[in-house]
Design an enzyme around this catalytic site. Structure first.
Site, mmCIF file in Angstrom:
data_model
loop_
_atom_site.group_PDB
_atom_site.id
_atom_site.type_symbol
_atom_site.label_atom_id
_atom_site.label_comp_id
_atom_site.label_asym_id
_atom_site.label_seq_id
_atom_site.Cartn_x
_atom_site.Cartn_y
_atom_site.Cartn_z
ATOM 1 N N TYR A 195 0.818 -1.223 0.000
ATOM 2 C CA TYR A 195 0.000 0.000 0.000
ATOM 3 C C TYR A 195 0.851 1.272 0.000
ATOM 4 O O TYR A 195 0.686 2.139 0.844
ATOM 5 C CB TYR A 195 -0.934 0.020 1.223
ATOM 6 C CG TYR A 195 -1.662 -1.275 1.462
ATOM 7 C CD1 TYR A 195 -2.724 -1.661 0.639
ATOM 8 C CD2 TYR A 195 -1.285 -2.121 2.501
ATOM 9 C CE1 TYR A 195 -3.382 -2.868 0.853
ATOM 10 C CE2 TYR A 195 -1.939 -3.325 2.714
ATOM 11 C CZ TYR A 195 -2.989 -3.695 1.888
ATOM 12 O OH TYR A 195 -3.622 -4.877 2.101
ATOM 13 N N TYR B 186 -12.222 -7.645 6.544
ATOM 14 C CA TYR B 186 -11.077 -7.673 5.630
ATOM 15 C C TYR B 186 -10.813 -9.131 5.271
ATOM 16 O O TYR B 186 -10.683 -9.983 6.156
ATOM 17 C CB TYR B 186 -9.815 -7.065 6.262
ATOM 18 C CG TYR B 186 -8.632 -7.189 5.332
ATOM 19 C CD1 TYR B 186 -8.469 -6.286 4.276
ATOM 20 C CD2 TYR B 186 -7.725 -8.240 5.452
ATOM 21 C CE1 TYR B 186 -7.416 -6.431 3.378
ATOM 22 C CE2 TYR B 186 -6.669 -8.386 4.558
ATOM 23 C CZ TYR B 186 -6.523 -7.478 3.524
ATOM 24 O OH TYR B 186 -5.494 -7.626 2.632
ATOM 25 N N ASP C 171 -13.490 -16.885 8.071
ATOM 26 C CA ASP C 171 -12.130 -16.520 7.689
ATOM 27 C C ASP C 171 -11.331 -16.361 8.984
ATOM 28 O O ASP C 171 -11.402 -15.325 9.640
ATOM 29 C CB ASP C 171 -12.169 -15.215 6.882
ATOM 30 C CG ASP C 171 -10.770 -14.702 6.532
ATOM 31 O OD1 ASP C 171 -9.785 -15.261 7.045
ATOM 32 O OD2 ASP C 171 -10.674 -13.721 5.768
ATOM 33 N N LYS D 139 -1.798 -16.873 7.643
ATOM 34 C CA LYS D 139 -0.916 -16.091 8.504
ATOM 35 C C LYS D 139 -0.029 -16.922 9.431
ATOM 36 O O LYS D 139 1.091 -17.234 9.069
ATOM 37 C CB LYS D 139 -1.747 -15.056 9.259
ATOM 38 C CG LYS D 139 -2.174 -13.904 8.340
ATOM 39 C CD LYS D 139 -2.538 -12.658 9.103
ATOM 40 C CE LYS D 139 -2.536 -11.447 8.205
ATOM 41 N NZ LYS D 139 -3.815 -11.194 7.509
HETATM 42 C C1 LIG Z 1 -4.325 -11.137 6.117
HETATM 43 C C2 LIG Z 1 -5.703 -11.635 5.911
HETATM 44 C C3 LIG Z 1 -6.126 -12.146 4.670
HETATM 45 C C4 LIG Z 1 -5.232 -12.160 3.452
HETATM 46 O O1 LIG Z 1 -4.112 -12.962 3.605
HETATM 47 P P1 LIG Z 1 -2.813 -12.743 2.669
HETATM 48 O O2 LIG Z 1 -1.913 -13.876 3.032
HETATM 49 O O3 LIG Z 1 -2.267 -11.399 3.026
HETATM 50 O O4 LIG Z 1 -3.281 -12.805 1.264
HETATM 51 C C5 LIG Z 1 -7.410 -12.623 4.571
HETATM 52 N N1 LIG Z 1 -8.259 -12.604 5.627
HETATM 53 C C6 LIG Z 1 -7.886 -12.128 6.830
HETATM 54 C C7 LIG Z 1 -8.852 -12.165 7.967
HETATM 55 C C8 LIG Z 1 -6.599 -11.612 7.006
HETATM 56 O O5 LIG Z 1 -6.258 -11.113 8.201
#
Ligand SMILES: *Cc1c(COP(=O)(O)O)cnc(C)c1O
Length: 431
Positions: free
Chosen positions: A22, A150, A252, A281
């Site tokens: 970004y 997100y 997620d 992550k």
């Molecule tokens: C960081 C994140 C993503 C995206 O993961 P990347 O490995 O950066 O593509 C998706 N969902 C959540 C909740 C996240 O924190």
């Protein structure tokens, strides 16, 4: 062209040629050069050491340069760094899949190993859409989600990110239009607020049920969309509504997974089993990029009955053996290291260290959950100033929007947790 050598030369080249997350290429934000990292400390090229309050974007649970993770990586590298996953398989991927099935909520049985969180969420969305096609509902193509979310930066992910804070405005014409419910009330809200949110969520789902395919949310803690913490009861409501309208429920847990909020998965704390679960992550302990999507037998059978008969995804580096091996070693460390006690210990330290900021000038809110500490200001953070102030205290922080927050490694000692809190306090003063 001559090769840049000294740190200033390298930084000059970086500034002119290398994108950072970004950032602008014409007006790049300053970056610092890291030359090494060990335990919870990052070493800068000028010799300074910083306690990492970010776990490298919430991934490095066990700290850096960990002998067990290093060994797992070296051992696997000596066997094979990578082979394609089409038509071939290998023990690290099979063992990791089995491990994920075992530790995630019962009923999640099938595992897709993706190469990043965003890709995992694209796969999750595809699972939902293909499932609806497979069960005879190709017209059900929209997702129901909540504001403040997100889910990644690729196009499918962007379409379910918060429509105001995300990138919707810029790409509105190109993004599928999903259905956005209000952000749930904050953890600790009144019964009346919870009931009002539940009623509005329920009504929205009912109004769109004929065109909805799934519900997609970050359970309990919305991360990069604003570090919002909401009641577990909302997840039980989502499960109920998903069942009522035959929607696929997607959690997620890319940010919340592996103990960060105090339970291994946020789904566990709620006692809710989603139909699709994404993790990423912290999966590899912060060593390599890898994520995974798990789904139930029902979802797997449904999507396999869609016209293609297969799940339409297959990245080049799917199931990378190095990433699988280091993920397995990271999960071993997690189990052996009493993560729950450490998360609780760090959480108590963050609460004690940040509580004095409540009600101070410029601070709108202070909230903690698990090993997460958040200070929300009443104005946008001056990131450069806040970062510099934290560095002067010996801590690495990466604030965004109106938030100065920390998600430290689980091995962070009490005195380093206190140091992080002091740095957050200093940063909030100057920002
Ligand atoms: C960081 C994140 C993503 C995206 O993961 P990347 O490995 O950066 O593509 C998706 N969902 C959540 C909740 C996240 O924190």
């Amino acid at each position: 062209m001559s090769q840049p050598r000294t740190a200033p030369d390298l930084l000059a080249y970086d500034r002119d040629h290398v994108w950072h997350p970004y950032t602008s290429m014409t007006d790049p934000a300053p970056v610092r050069m890291v030359t090494g990292a060990s335990g919870v400390r990052l070493r800068l090229d000028d010799g300074r050491e910083l306690v990492d309050g970010m776990s490298s974007w919430w991934a490095a649970l066990h700290g850096y340069n960990h002998p067990v993770l290093n060994a797992a990586l070296a051992e696997q590298a000596g066997r094979m760094a990578h082979v394609m996953f089409g038509g071939l398989t290998h023990e690290p991927a099979i063992r990791l899949a089995q491990r994920l099935v075992e530790i995630t909520p019962a009923g999640l049985e099938h595992v897709f190993l993706a190469d990043s969180g965003s890709v995992a969420m694209e796969v999750a969305l595809k699972m939902v859409l293909q499932h609806q096609r497979g069960v005879g509902h190709p017209e059900r193509t929209r997702m129901l989600t909540i504001r403040g979310g997100y889910h990644g930066d690729t196009f499918g992910c962007m379409s379910v990110c918060d429509p105001v804070g995300g990138m919707h405005a810029m790409f509105a014409d190109l993004l599928p239009q999903h259905v956005f419910a209000d952000r749930p009330p904050a953890e600790g809200c009144s019964e009346a607020d919870l009931a009002a949110w539940t009623a509005s969520f329920r009504a929205l789902a009912a109004a769109h049920a004929h065109e909805l395919a799934g519900i997609v949310v970050e359970p309990r803690l919305q991360g990069a969309g604003g570090m919002w913490v909401y009641p577990l009861e909302c997840l039980r409501v989502m499960r109920e509504i998903a069942d009522e309208h035959d929607l696929v429920l997607v959690f997620d847990e890319i940010a919340t997974g592996f103990g960060r909020t105090g339970s291994l998965f946020a789904a566990d704390a709620a006692g809710v089993r989603p139909d699709v679960l994404a993790v990423g992550k912290a999966l590899t302990g912060g060593y390599l990029t890898m994520a995974a999507v798990l789904c139930t037998g029902e979802v797997a059978r449904g999507l396999s009955a869609s016209e293609s008969g297969v799940l339409m995804h297959g990245p080049t580096f799917m199931g990378n053996p190095l990433a699988c091996s280091v993920a397995l070693a990271s999960l071993d460390l997690l189990e052996q290291g009493d993560w729950a006690a450490n998360v609780a210990r760090i959480g108590a330290g963050l609460e004690a260290g940040l509580a004095p900021l409540r009600g101070t000038p410029g601070v709108a809110d202070v909230r903690t959950l698990g090993a997460v500490g958040v200070v929300q200001l009443d104005h946008p953070v001056d990131v450069a100033k806040a970062t510099e102030a934290a560095i002067e205290e010996g801590v690495w922080l990466r604030p965004f929007r109106d938030l100065i927050y920390t998600m430290p490694p689980y091995v962070t000692a009490d005195e380093d947790v206190s140091l992080i809190c002091r740095a957050i306090a200093r940063a909030s003063e100057v920002a």
